[in-house]
Design a protein around this motif. Structure first.
Motif, PDB file in Angstrom:
ATOM      1  N   ARG A  49       0.126  -1.337   0.404  1.00 13.36           N
ATOM      2  CA  ARG A  49       0.112  -0.394  -0.286  1.00 13.36           C
ATOM      3  C   ARG A  49       0.751   1.141  -0.427  1.00 13.36           C
ATOM      4  NH1 ARG A  49      -5.730  -1.303   1.200  1.00 13.36           N
ATOM      5  NH2 ARG A  49      -5.479  -3.258   2.000  1.00 13.36           N
ATOM      6  N   GLU A  50       0.222   2.497  -0.566  1.00  6.37           N
ATOM      7  CA  GLU A  50       0.996   3.314  -0.766  1.00  6.37           C
ATOM      8  C   GLU A  50       0.613   5.167  -0.874  1.00  6.37           C
ATOM      9  OE1 GLU A  50       3.843   4.945  -4.523  1.00  6.37           O
ATOM     10  OE2 GLU A  50       4.849   3.794  -2.757  1.00  6.37           O
ATOM     11  N   ASP A  51       0.068   5.922  -0.345  1.00  6.29           N
ATOM     12  CA  ASP A  51      -0.880   6.579   0.537  1.00  6.29           C
ATOM     13  C   ASP A  51      -2.581   5.306   0.110  1.00  6.29           C
ATOM     14  OD1 ASP A  51       1.115   8.757   0.375  1.00  6.29           O
ATOM     15  OD2 ASP A  51       0.915   8.698  -1.931  1.00  6.29           O
ATOM     16  N   HIS A  52      -2.781   6.211  -0.597  1.00  4.53           N
ATOM     17  CA  HIS A  52      -4.188   5.708  -0.881  1.00  4.53           C
ATOM     18  C   HIS A  52      -4.818   4.906  -2.348  1.00  4.53           C
ATOM     19  CE1 HIS A  52      -5.445   8.650   2.213  1.00  4.53           C
ATOM     20  NE2 HIS A  52      -5.332   9.182   1.133  1.00  4.53           N
ATOM     21  N   SER A  53      -3.784   4.243  -2.789  1.00  4.79           N
ATOM     22  CA  SER A  53      -3.426   3.590  -3.774  1.00  4.79           C
ATOM     23  C   SER A  53      -2.780   1.418  -3.132  1.00  4.79           C
ATOM     24  CB  SER A  53      -3.094   3.716  -4.788  1.00  4.79           C
ATOM     25  OG  SER A  53      -1.337   4.478  -3.993  1.00  4.79           O
ATOM     26  N   ILE A  54      -2.306   1.115  -3.974  1.00  6.46           N
ATOM     27  CA  ILE A  54      -1.842  -0.431  -4.238  1.00  6.46           C
ATOM     28  C   ILE A  54      -1.060  -0.310  -5.158  1.00  6.46           C
ATOM     29  CG2 ILE A  54      -2.182  -2.834  -3.935  1.00  6.46           C
ATOM     30  CD1 ILE A  54      -5.093  -2.840  -3.194  1.00  6.46           C
ATOM     31  N   VAL A  55       0.414  -0.863  -4.916  1.00  2.00           N
ATOM     32  CA  VAL A  55       1.578  -0.913  -5.943  1.00  2.00           C
ATOM     33  C   VAL A  55       1.175  -2.252  -5.984  1.00  2.00           C
ATOM     34  CG1 VAL A  55       3.789  -0.638  -6.722  1.00  2.00           C
ATOM     35  CG2 VAL A  55       2.231   1.166  -5.126  1.00  2.00           C
ATOM     36  N   VAL A  56       0.868  -2.855  -7.460  1.00  2.00           N
ATOM     37  CA  VAL A  56       1.221  -3.478  -7.687  1.00  2.00           C
ATOM     38  C   VAL A  56       2.348  -4.393  -9.167  1.00  2.00           C
ATOM     39  CG1 VAL A  56      -0.495  -6.019  -9.753  1.00  2.00           C
ATOM     40  CG2 VAL A  56      -1.558  -4.052  -7.543  1.00  2.00           C
ATOM     41  N   LEU A  57       3.187  -5.859  -9.142  1.00  5.33           N
ATOM     42  CA  LEU A  57       4.052  -5.929  -9.626  1.00  5.33           C
ATOM     43  C   LEU A  57       2.993  -6.606 -10.943  1.00  5.33           C
ATOM     44  CD1 LEU A  57       6.796  -7.502  -7.981  1.00  5.33           C
ATOM     45  CD2 LEU A  57       7.218  -5.182  -8.665  1.00  5.33           C
ATOM     46  N   LEU A  64      -4.347  -2.947 -20.850  1.00  2.00           N
ATOM     47  CA  LEU A  64      -5.004  -2.466 -20.325  1.00  2.00           C
ATOM     48  C   LEU A  64      -6.423  -3.273 -19.740  1.00  2.00           C
ATOM     49  CD1 LEU A  64      -6.008   0.829 -22.135  1.00  2.00           C
ATOM     50  CD2 LEU A  64      -4.507   0.731 -19.746  1.00  2.00           C
ATOM     51  N   GLN A  65      -6.479  -4.911 -20.753  1.00  2.66           N
ATOM     52  CA  GLN A  65      -7.601  -5.522 -19.820  1.00  2.66           C
ATOM     53  C   GLN A  65      -6.619  -6.496 -18.366  1.00  2.66           C
ATOM     54  OE1 GLN A  65      -7.852  -8.114 -23.349  1.00  2.66           O
ATOM     55  NE2 GLN A  65      -9.659  -9.817 -21.935  1.00  2.66           N
ATOM     56  N   ARG A  66      -5.045  -6.592 -18.663  1.00  2.99           N
ATOM     57  CA  ARG A  66      -5.031  -6.595 -17.373  1.00  2.99           C
ATOM     58  C   ARG A  66      -5.261  -6.109 -16.255  1.00  2.99           C
ATOM     59  NH1 ARG A  66      -0.123  -9.872 -17.078  1.00  2.99           N
ATOM     60  NH2 ARG A  66      -0.693 -10.292 -19.270  1.00  2.99           N
ATOM     61  N   VAL A  67      -4.667  -4.669 -16.107  1.00  3.40           N
ATOM     62  CA  VAL A  67      -5.149  -4.054 -15.016  1.00  3.40           C
ATOM     63  C   VAL A  67      -6.343  -4.079 -14.665  1.00  3.40           C
ATOM     64  CG1 VAL A  67      -4.321  -1.650 -14.795  1.00  3.40           C
ATOM     65  CG2 VAL A  67      -2.472  -2.561 -15.989  1.00  3.40           C
ATOM     66  N   ASP A  68      -7.400  -4.098 -15.203  1.00  2.00           N
ATOM     67  CA  ASP A  68      -8.313  -4.023 -15.293  1.00  2.00           C
ATOM     68  C   ASP A  68      -8.851  -4.848 -14.841  1.00  2.00           C
ATOM     69  OD1 ASP A  68     -11.567  -2.571 -15.122  1.00  2.00           O
ATOM     70  OD2 ASP A  68     -11.926  -3.949 -16.568  1.00  2.00           O
ATOM     71  N   SER A  69      -8.455  -6.191 -14.666  1.00  2.00           N
ATOM     72  CA  SER A  69      -8.461  -7.536 -14.334  1.00  2.00           C
ATOM     73  C   SER A  69      -8.087  -7.644 -13.255  1.00  2.00           C
ATOM     74  CB  SER A  69      -7.974  -8.617 -14.876  1.00  2.00           C
ATOM     75  OG  SER A  69      -8.436  -9.602 -14.759  1.00  2.00           O
ATOM     76  N   VAL A  70      -6.618  -6.861 -13.005  1.00  2.00           N
ATOM     77  CA  VAL A  70      -5.974  -6.912 -11.120  1.00  2.00           C
ATOM     78  C   VAL A  70      -7.073  -5.719 -10.687  1.00  2.00           C
ATOM     79  CG1 VAL A  70      -4.293  -5.685 -10.064  1.00  2.00           C
ATOM     80  CG2 VAL A  70      -3.917  -6.922 -12.489  1.00  2.00           C
ATOM     81  N   ALA A  71      -7.336  -4.546 -10.844  1.00  2.18           N
ATOM     82  CA  ALA A  71      -8.239  -3.314 -10.173  1.00  2.18           C
ATOM     83  C   ALA A  71      -9.233  -4.908  -9.676  1.00  2.18           C
ATOM     84  CB  ALA A  71      -8.711  -2.321 -11.510  1.00  2.18           C
ATOM     85  N   GLN A  72     -10.678  -5.411 -10.740  1.00  2.00           N
ATOM     86  CA  GLN A  72     -11.423  -5.692  -9.872  1.00  2.00           C
ATOM     87  C   GLN A  72     -10.980  -6.827  -9.173  1.00  2.00           C
ATOM     88  OE1 GLN A  72     -13.740  -7.315 -13.546  1.00  2.00           O
ATOM     89  NE2 GLN A  72     -14.101  -5.413 -14.101  1.00  2.00           N
ATOM     90  N   ALA A  73     -10.383  -7.986  -9.246  1.00  2.00           N
ATOM     91  CA  ALA A  73      -9.988  -8.768  -8.399  1.00  2.00           C
ATOM     92  C   ALA A  73      -9.213  -7.787  -6.865  1.00  2.00           C
ATOM     93  CB  ALA A  73      -8.559  -9.459  -8.646  1.00  2.00           C
ATOM     94  N   LEU A  74      -8.246  -6.985  -6.956  1.00  2.00           N
ATOM     95  CA  LEU A  74      -8.390  -6.507  -5.832  1.00  2.00           C
ATOM     96  C   LEU A  74      -9.441  -5.781  -4.765  1.00  2.00           C
ATOM     97  CD1 LEU A  74      -4.767  -4.582  -6.146  1.00  2.00           C
ATOM     98  CD2 LEU A  74      -5.444  -6.413  -4.844  1.00  2.00           C
ATOM     99  N   ALA A  75      -9.909  -5.619  -5.680  1.00  2.00           N
ATOM    100  CA  ALA A  75     -11.267  -4.762  -5.327  1.00  2.00           C
ATOM    101  C   ALA A  75     -12.567  -5.148  -4.308  1.00  2.00           C
ATOM    102  CB  ALA A  75     -12.573  -3.872  -6.414  1.00  2.00           C
ATOM    103  N   ARG A  76     -12.256  -7.025  -5.286  1.00  2.00           N
ATOM    104  CA  ARG A  76     -12.919  -8.011  -4.908  1.00  2.00           C
ATOM    105  C   ARG A  76     -12.909  -8.186  -3.144  1.00  2.00           C
ATOM    106  NH1 ARG A  76     -13.775  -9.247  -9.895  1.00  2.00           N
ATOM    107  NH2 ARG A  76     -11.721 -11.080  -9.551  1.00  2.00           N
ATOM    108  N   ALA A  77     -11.514  -8.293  -3.218  1.00  2.00           N
ATOM    109  CA  ALA A  77     -10.681  -9.025  -2.381  1.00  2.00           C
ATOM    110  C   ALA A  77     -10.672  -7.923  -0.594  1.00  2.00           C
ATOM    111  CB  ALA A  77      -8.993  -8.572  -2.738  1.00  2.00           C
ATOM    112  N   ILE A  78     -10.246  -6.842  -1.286  1.00  2.00           N
ATOM    113  CA  ILE A  78     -10.440  -5.471  -0.825  1.00  2.00           C
ATOM    114  C   ILE A  78     -12.018  -5.385   0.628  1.00  2.00           C
ATOM    115  CG2 ILE A  78     -10.832  -2.790   0.319  1.00  2.00           C
ATOM    116  CD1 ILE A  78      -7.926  -3.208  -1.833  1.00  2.00           C
TER     117      ILE A  78
END
Length: 86
Positions: A49-57, A64-78
Motif C-alpha cells: 500500500r502506498e498513500d491511498h493506492s496499492i502498488v502492483v508488480l 489495459l485488460q489485465r490492469v482492469d482485471s487486477v483492479a477488479q480482483a483487488l476490489a473484490r479482495a478488499i
C-alpha cells in the motif's frame, strides 16, 4: 546487463522497474482472497500500500485488460476484507 534491462523496461513502460527479490513478501491483507495459482498464471502480485493506492508488480503495465482485471480482483479482495470486519 540486468541493470540496463531494468532501466530499459522502466523507460519503455514509463513506470518503475522492481528487480526480483525473494525477500519481498506481500502484505497478508492484500493477499487475502487471492489465490497464488491465479497470481502466477496472470503474472501479477500486490506489492504494498502506498498513500491511498496499492502498488502492483505486473509483467505488462500497458495491458489495459489485465490492469482492469487486477483492479477488479483487488476490489473484490478488499471488499471481502471489509465485509469480514478485518
Amino acid at each position: 546487463p540486468r541493470v540496463d534491462l531494468g532501466t530499459s523496461l522502466s523507460q519503455f513502460y514509463e513506470c518503475p522497474f522492481v528487480e526480483y527479490d525473494d525477500k519481498i513478501i506481500p502484505p497478508p491483507d492484500l493477499m487475502k482472497g487471492l489465490r497464488i495459482e491465479y497470481l502466477r498464471r496472470n503474472f501479477w502480485l500486490p506489492l504494498r500500500r502506498e498513500d491511498h493506492s496499492i502498488v502492483v508488480l505486473i509483467d505488462n503495465p500497458q495491458d489495459l485488460q489485465r490492469v482492469d482485471s487486477v483492479a477488479q480482483a483487488l476490489a473484490r479482495a478488499i471488499l471481502r476484507l471489509d465485509a469480514t470486519g478485518v
